[in-house]
Design a protein around this motif. Structure first.
Motif, mmCIF file in Angstrom:
data_model
loop_
_atom_site.group_PDB
_atom_site.id
_atom_site.type_symbol
_atom_site.label_atom_id
_atom_site.label_comp_id
_atom_site.label_asym_id
_atom_site.label_seq_id
_atom_site.Cartn_x
_atom_site.Cartn_y
_atom_site.Cartn_z
ATOM 1 N N UNK A 181 15.903 94.901 132.218
ATOM 2 C CA UNK A 181 15.781 94.644 130.786
ATOM 3 C C UNK A 181 15.329 93.198 130.614
ATOM 4 N N UNK A 182 14.721 92.912 129.483
ATOM 5 C CA UNK A 182 14.286 91.542 129.249
ATOM 6 C C UNK A 182 15.502 90.626 129.124
ATOM 7 N N UNK A 183 16.631 91.187 128.706
ATOM 8 C CA UNK A 183 17.866 90.404 128.585
ATOM 9 C C UNK A 183 18.324 89.921 129.953
ATOM 10 N N UNK A 184 18.184 90.773 130.968
ATOM 11 C CA UNK A 184 18.553 90.385 132.334
ATOM 12 C C UNK A 184 17.509 89.455 132.936
ATOM 13 N N UNK A 185 16.249 89.824 132.757
ATOM 14 C CA UNK A 185 15.145 89.124 133.413
ATOM 15 C C UNK A 185 14.978 87.700 132.892
ATOM 16 N N UNK A 186 15.079 87.554 131.584
ATOM 17 C CA UNK A 186 14.898 86.238 130.975
ATOM 18 C C UNK A 186 15.802 86.125 129.748
ATOM 19 N N UNK A 233 11.626 92.325 116.575
ATOM 20 C CA UNK A 233 11.423 92.184 118.017
ATOM 21 C C UNK A 233 10.063 91.529 118.260
ATOM 22 N N UNK A 234 10.038 90.318 118.794
ATOM 23 C CA UNK A 234 8.768 89.608 118.990
ATOM 24 C C UNK A 234 7.967 90.153 120.166
ATOM 25 N N UNK A 235 6.694 89.904 120.126
ATOM 26 C CA UNK A 235 5.803 90.290 121.226
ATOM 27 C C UNK A 235 5.794 89.161 122.256
ATOM 28 N N UNK A 236 6.152 89.471 123.479
ATOM 29 C CA UNK A 236 6.186 88.448 124.525
ATOM 30 C C UNK A 236 5.873 89.055 125.884
ATOM 31 N N UNK A 276 9.519 92.045 132.739
ATOM 32 C CA UNK A 276 10.843 92.595 133.037
ATOM 33 C C UNK A 276 10.751 94.064 133.426
ATOM 34 N N UNK A 277 9.906 94.825 132.733
ATOM 35 C CA UNK A 277 9.753 96.244 133.037
ATOM 36 C C UNK A 277 9.154 96.449 134.427
#
Length: 261
Positions: free
Chosen positions: A235-240, A220-223, A229-230
């Motif tokens: 979720x980051x999947x939804x947000x981007x 899991x990369x740091x981004x 997103x939080x």
């Protein structure tokens, strides 16, 4: 019969909550019936689901635990399960800290959460428990209820610190309380692959546990997209969807399901 996973680690800052939040969403999108359980009195996972005033909640995992401890009338589980974006979750609040204190004086205290969650196995394919970064009675409860543990390791921190203590605890729980408990694997989080420190710590974890404990292939990369997103309770999947972390969490969900066979 659903499988119960604990997302755990001895240290804080290892993306346990972020992983629980994103993994639950990704599994749901794969067609799984998912329940996420916030088992931390800080209620960070509950906040991720958009609940702002967690202290005002009257139906939380803490209240369920207390009802079980005091052997009161069986609660209506529908009141305790909330839903967002297809994922069911049981929220938490500071009240769980009251339960923590109560458990220390209770006989058979380590199995209270298992008693709460066991009836829910038939309804869900996956139950994910987000835990606090302390090896106390709450974490012991979570491990006593689980089938497997997903250990998150932050490659920006001294990854080995606390790992042996956590593994010893898992071993003791397996031997004394929950013989079915296993380790699903180690998930490396917040990876900065360009940095020497990340590479060194990744190699250290791999060399130390390869052949003994599964090291998930997904990293899991740091981004910054995760933090963004939080903030928006997504979720980051939804947000981007195209963000590297979102792609990684989708990949991890598929790897976990594939590992289950």
């Amino acid at each position: 019969m659903g499988k119960i996973y604990v997302i755990g680690s001895q240290k804080g800052g290892c993306a346990k909550t972020t992983t629980t939040f994103n993994l639950a969403y990704c599994l749901q999108k794969m067609g799984k019936r998912v329940l996420a359980v916030d088992f931390d009195s800080q209620a960070n996972l509950t906040t991720c689901y958009g609940v702002e005033n967690t202290g005002e909640l009257e139906h939380t995992i803490g209240h369920l635990m207390m009802a079980k401890i005091e052997d009161t009338k069986k609660p209506d589980m529908k009141r305790y399960i909330m839903t967002k974006d297809g994922v069911d979750f049981i929220p938490s609040s500071i009240y769980l800290s009251v339960v923590d204190a109560k458990l220390r004086m209770e006989m058979g205290a380590e199995k209270i959460l298992a008693e709460v969650l066991e009836p829910l196995r038939e309804k869900y394919d996956c139950i994910l428990i987000d835990t606090c970064p302390v090896l106390g009675i709450l974490t012991i409860n979570a491990l006593a209820a689980a089938d497997e543990v997903i250990i998150t390791v932050n490659t920006q921190l001294l990854a080995m610190m606390g790992m042996q203590d956590f593994l010893r605890t898992v071993g003791k729980i397996k031997k004394r309380i929950n013989p079915k408990l296993g380790i699903a694997g180690i998930l490396l989080t917040m990876c900065e692959t360009r940095t020497k420190l990340c590479r060194v710590l990744t190699e250290q974890v791999t060399e130390s546990f390869q052949g003994q404990i599964r090291i998930f292939e997904t990293r899991i990369p740091n981004t910054v997209k995760v933090g963004e997103s939080l903030y928006y309770s997504k979720t980051v999947v939804e947000y981007s969807p195209k963000a590297s972390a979102g792609i990684a969490y989708r990949k991890f969900a598929k790897e976990l399901v594939s590992y289950e066979g």
